[in-house]
Design a protein around this motif. Sequence first.
Motif, PDB file in Angstrom:
ATOM      1  N   TRP A   1       0.904  -1.230   0.018  1.00  0.00           N
ATOM      2  CA  TRP A   1       0.005  -0.093   0.053  1.00  0.00           C
ATOM      3  C   TRP A   1       1.004   1.184  -0.151  1.00  0.00           C
ATOM      4  CZ3 TRP A   1      -0.235   3.919   3.750  1.00  0.00           C
ATOM      5  CH2 TRP A   1      -1.459   4.671   3.412  1.00  0.00           C
ATOM      6  N   PHE A   2       1.984   1.379   0.928  1.00  0.00           N
ATOM      7  CA  PHE A   2       2.835   2.352   1.051  1.00  0.00           C
ATOM      8  C   PHE A   2       3.550   2.930  -0.220  1.00  0.00           C
ATOM      9  CE2 PHE A   2       6.892   4.447   2.031  1.00  0.00           C
ATOM     10  CZ  PHE A   2       6.489   5.557   2.656  1.00  0.00           C
ATOM     11  N   TYR A   3       3.882   1.344  -1.027  1.00  0.00           N
ATOM     12  CA  TYR A   3       4.719   1.680  -2.249  1.00  0.00           C
ATOM     13  C   TYR A   3       4.053   2.062  -3.338  1.00  0.00           C
ATOM     14  CZ  TYR A   3       6.768   0.104  -6.636  1.00  0.00           C
ATOM     15  OH  TYR A   3       7.383   0.111  -7.970  1.00  0.00           O
ATOM     16  N   PHE A   4       2.544   1.750  -3.472  1.00  0.00           N
ATOM     17  CA  PHE A   4       1.819   2.082  -4.565  1.00  0.00           C
ATOM     18  C   PHE A   4       1.374   3.712  -3.981  1.00  0.00           C
ATOM     19  CE2 PHE A   4       0.825  -2.340  -5.834  1.00  0.00           C
ATOM     20  CZ  PHE A   4       1.533  -2.100  -7.028  1.00  0.00           C
ATOM     21  N   LYS A   5       1.197   4.043  -2.813  1.00  0.00           N
ATOM     22  CA  LYS A   5       1.003   5.260  -2.717  1.00  0.00           C
ATOM     23  C   LYS A   5       2.060   6.381  -2.940  1.00  0.00           C
ATOM     24  CE  LYS A   5      -3.156   6.217  -0.826  1.00  0.00           C
ATOM     25  NZ  LYS A   5      -4.078   6.764  -1.270  1.00  0.00           N
ATOM     26  N   THR A   6       3.290   5.963  -3.028  1.00  0.00           N
ATOM     27  CA  THR A   6       4.453   6.806  -3.329  1.00  0.00           C
ATOM     28  C   THR A   6       4.672   6.877  -4.815  1.00  0.00           C
ATOM     29  OG1 THR A   6       6.057   4.904  -2.758  1.00  0.00           O
ATOM     30  CG2 THR A   6       5.376   6.682  -1.069  1.00  0.00           C
ATOM     31  N   SER A   7       4.347   5.727  -5.468  1.00  0.00           N
ATOM     32  CA  SER A   7       4.416   5.628  -6.783  1.00  0.00           C
ATOM     33  C   SER A   7       3.440   5.457  -7.616  1.00  0.00           C
ATOM     34  CB  SER A   7       5.750   4.499  -7.231  1.00  0.00           C
ATOM     35  OG  SER A   7       5.062   3.179  -6.644  1.00  0.00           O
ATOM     36  N   GLN A   8       2.258   6.026  -7.293  1.00  0.00           N
ATOM     37  CA  GLN A   8       0.836   6.021  -7.660  1.00  0.00           C
ATOM     38  C   GLN A   8       0.877   6.171  -9.443  1.00  0.00           C
ATOM     39  OE1 GLN A   8      -1.770   8.997  -6.366  1.00  0.00           O
ATOM     40  NE2 GLN A   8      -3.527   7.682  -7.202  1.00  0.00           N
ATOM     41  N   LYS A   9       1.462   7.324  -9.869  1.00  0.00           N
ATOM     42  CA  LYS A   9       1.269   7.659 -11.141  1.00  0.00           C
ATOM     43  C   LYS A   9       2.041   6.551 -12.135  1.00  0.00           C
ATOM     44  CE  LYS A   9       0.878  12.727 -10.883  1.00  0.00           C
ATOM     45  NZ  LYS A   9       1.016  13.970 -11.078  1.00  0.00           N
ATOM     46  N   GLN A  10       2.918   6.136 -11.593  1.00  0.00           N
ATOM     47  CA  GLN A  10       3.981   5.085 -12.445  1.00  0.00           C
ATOM     48  C   GLN A  10       2.724   3.900 -13.027  1.00  0.00           C
ATOM     49  OE1 GLN A  10       7.197   3.791 -10.576  1.00  0.00           O
ATOM     50  NE2 GLN A  10       7.955   2.234 -12.084  1.00  0.00           N
ATOM     51  N   TYR A  11       1.654   3.475 -12.183  1.00  0.00           N
ATOM     52  CA  TYR A  11       0.998   2.383 -12.475  1.00  0.00           C
ATOM     53  C   TYR A  11      -0.435   2.632 -12.825  1.00  0.00           C
ATOM     54  CZ  TYR A  11       4.501  -0.334 -10.403  1.00  0.00           C
ATOM     55  OH  TYR A  11       5.854  -1.028 -10.139  1.00  0.00           O
ATOM     56  N   LEU A  12      -0.720   4.065 -13.083  1.00  0.00           N
ATOM     57  CA  LEU A  12      -2.039   4.474 -13.303  1.00  0.00           C
ATOM     58  C   LEU A  12      -2.211   4.381 -14.992  1.00  0.00           C
ATOM     59  CD1 LEU A  12      -3.026   7.590 -10.989  1.00  0.00           C
ATOM     60  CD2 LEU A  12      -3.755   5.320 -11.019  1.00  0.00           C
ATOM     61  N   PRO A  13      -3.270   4.279 -15.460  1.00  0.00           N
ATOM     62  CA  PRO A  13      -3.529   4.267 -16.865  1.00  0.00           C
ATOM     63  C   PRO A  13      -3.402   5.832 -17.212  1.00  0.00           C
ATOM     64  CG  PRO A  13      -5.528   3.761 -16.033  1.00  0.00           C
ATOM     65  CD  PRO A  13      -4.610   3.743 -14.894  1.00  0.00           C
ATOM     66  N   ILE A  14      -2.628   6.061 -18.647  1.00  0.00           N
ATOM     67  CA  ILE A  14      -2.703   7.226 -19.088  1.00  0.00           C
ATOM     68  C   ILE A  14      -3.483   7.682 -20.160  1.00  0.00           C
ATOM     69  CG2 ILE A  14      -1.037   8.781 -20.338  1.00  0.00           C
ATOM     70  CD1 ILE A  14       1.152   7.027 -19.210  1.00  0.00           C
ATOM     71  N   VAL A  15      -4.106   8.802 -19.921  1.00  0.00           N
ATOM     72  CA  VAL A  15      -5.206   9.188 -20.811  1.00  0.00           C
ATOM     73  C   VAL A  15      -4.330   9.725 -22.266  1.00  0.00           C
ATOM     74  CG1 VAL A  15      -6.977  11.124 -21.274  1.00  0.00           C
ATOM     75  CG2 VAL A  15      -6.575  10.153 -19.068  1.00  0.00           C
ATOM     76  N   GLU A  16      -5.025   9.102 -23.298  1.00  0.00           N
ATOM     77  CA  GLU A  16      -4.353   9.250 -24.578  1.00  0.00           C
ATOM     78  C   GLU A  16      -4.758  10.403 -25.545  1.00  0.00           C
ATOM     79  OE1 GLU A  16      -1.167   7.764 -25.979  1.00  0.00           O
ATOM     80  OE2 GLU A  16      -1.017   7.371 -23.939  1.00  0.00           O
ATOM     81  N   ARG A  17      -6.173  10.372 -25.465  1.00  0.00           N
ATOM     82  CA  ARG A  17      -6.805  11.224 -26.395  1.00  0.00           C
ATOM     83  C   ARG A  17      -8.100  11.360 -25.979  1.00  0.00           C
ATOM     84  NH1 ARG A  17      -8.704   9.024 -31.669  1.00  0.00           N
ATOM     85  NH2 ARG A  17      -8.676   6.755 -31.210  1.00  0.00           N
ATOM     86  N   ILE A  18      -8.964  12.500 -26.464  1.00  0.00           N
ATOM     87  CA  ILE A  18     -10.342  12.533 -26.197  1.00  0.00           C
ATOM     88  C   ILE A  18     -11.025  12.210 -27.535  1.00  0.00           C
ATOM     89  CG2 ILE A  18     -12.050  14.424 -26.064  1.00  0.00           C
ATOM     90  CD1 ILE A  18      -9.987  16.317 -24.840  1.00  0.00           C
ATOM     91  N   LEU A  19     -12.020  11.311 -27.161  1.00  0.00           N
ATOM     92  CA  LEU A  19     -12.795  10.695 -28.211  1.00  0.00           C
ATOM     93  C   LEU A  19     -14.034  11.524 -28.685  1.00  0.00           C
ATOM     94  CD1 LEU A  19     -12.455   6.927 -27.459  1.00  0.00           C
ATOM     95  CD2 LEU A  19     -11.203   8.150 -29.198  1.00  0.00           C
TER      96      LEU A  19
END
Length: 138
Positions: free
Chosen positions: A114-132
């Motif tokens: 839990w602590f690891y994912f709190k500190t490196s959250q953005k690394q594992y989140l999906p990234i918004v690529e484009r607006i459809l």
Amino acid sequence: MYEIVTVTKILSPEMLEVSCTSSACNGCKGAAFCNTKGKRFEAWNKTRLSVRSGQSVQIYLKPSRTIAGTLITLIFPLLLFPIGYYLSQMAGLSEGASFLTALSSIGLGFLGVWFYFKTSQKQYLPIVERILSEESQD
């Protein structure tokens, strides 16, 4: 892997709350083991696209990050069970106390994850690529 989601809430210029639609789940390769069907989750608006609530956007989930996140979440705490058991046996604790110590080490492992994912959250989140879709559904 690319997926189509709907923006439900703007949390910050870089963070969005999105949800999968059931139609998006039909073609998803991870539908069998997905736990986000109909649920809301966060996505990283890395390039700060100008999105509004209700718009459809395409997100990118890097397969290697998804697999690594799953392995870290499940394997690390389980690996601590035999380590905790062995160390408590070496300390001379009884069988029952060793078992409870090993179970506690699993809990400690989940806390560490839990602590690891709190500190490196953005690394594992999906990234918004484009607006459809350009129109909001508010």
